[in-house]
Write a protein that holds these residues in place. Structure first.
Motif, mmCIF file in Angstrom:
data_model
loop_
_atom_site.group_PDB
_atom_site.id
_atom_site.type_symbol
_atom_site.label_atom_id
_atom_site.label_comp_id
_atom_site.label_asym_id
_atom_site.label_seq_id
_atom_site.Cartn_x
_atom_site.Cartn_y
_atom_site.Cartn_z
ATOM 1 N N SER A 157 -24.004 92.334 24.405
ATOM 2 C CA SER A 157 -23.342 91.919 25.636
ATOM 3 C C SER A 157 -23.924 90.594 26.113
ATOM 4 O O SER A 157 -25.130 90.353 26.020
ATOM 5 C CB SER A 157 -23.544 92.983 26.712
ATOM 6 N N LYS A 200 -24.230 89.703 29.082
ATOM 7 C CA LYS A 200 -24.974 89.937 30.312
ATOM 8 C C LYS A 200 -26.465 90.083 30.048
ATOM 9 O O LYS A 200 -27.275 89.848 30.909
ATOM 10 C CB LYS A 200 -24.445 91.196 31.007
ATOM 11 N N ALA A 201 -26.827 90.468 28.817
ATOM 12 C CA ALA A 201 -28.222 90.719 28.493
ATOM 13 C C ALA A 201 -28.985 89.442 28.135
ATOM 14 O O ALA A 201 -30.190 89.474 27.988
ATOM 15 C CB ALA A 201 -28.317 91.709 27.342
#
Length: 121
Positions: free
Chosen positions: A27, A29-30
């Motif tokens: 992801s 977001k990580a």
């Protein structure tokens, strides 16, 4: 029998194509991005900033060739009429900024590599 073997091959090909999957992607977001504080203020950074600033200042104040002031064969700077409109009183343009910034970086890289070559950096 021959038609049956072709159908079986097609079924196998279809089945194997379906079973192949793309790997999972992490992801977004990580992902964490951090600036390395070791470069800011280092000797290399100071050399690059100083050489770029010196080139930009020399062109801005008329000590180096620019779009408006060109060098003749005797290295005399002569002013010429430029169709570029600029808000700078000295006629410093975006072309001058890019050219002198690039020249400053070339000089800075030469200094850094030279100092690293002799072991002083």
């Amino acid at each position: 029998p021959r038609a049956h073997s072709q159908v079986a091959k097609m079924a196998l090909a279809t089945k194997s194509a379906v079973s192949i999957r793309a790997p999972k992607v992490a992801s977004r977001k990580a992902v964490v991005v951090r600036a390395d504080g070791g470069f800011i203020g280092s000797t290399t950074n100071i050399i690059m900033v100083a050489s770029t600033t010196a080139c930009l200042a020399a062109a801005r104040f008329g000590l180096a060739p620019s779009v408006k002031k060109v060098a003749s064969a005797g290295l005399k700077l002569t002013e010429r009429d430029v169709p570029l409109v600029t808000a700078d009183p000295a006629g410093f343009t975006a072309v001058d900024t890019l050219a002198m910034g690039a020249a400053g970086h070339v000089i800075g890289v030469g200094i850094v590599l030279g100092l690293k070559g002799i072991g002083s950096l």
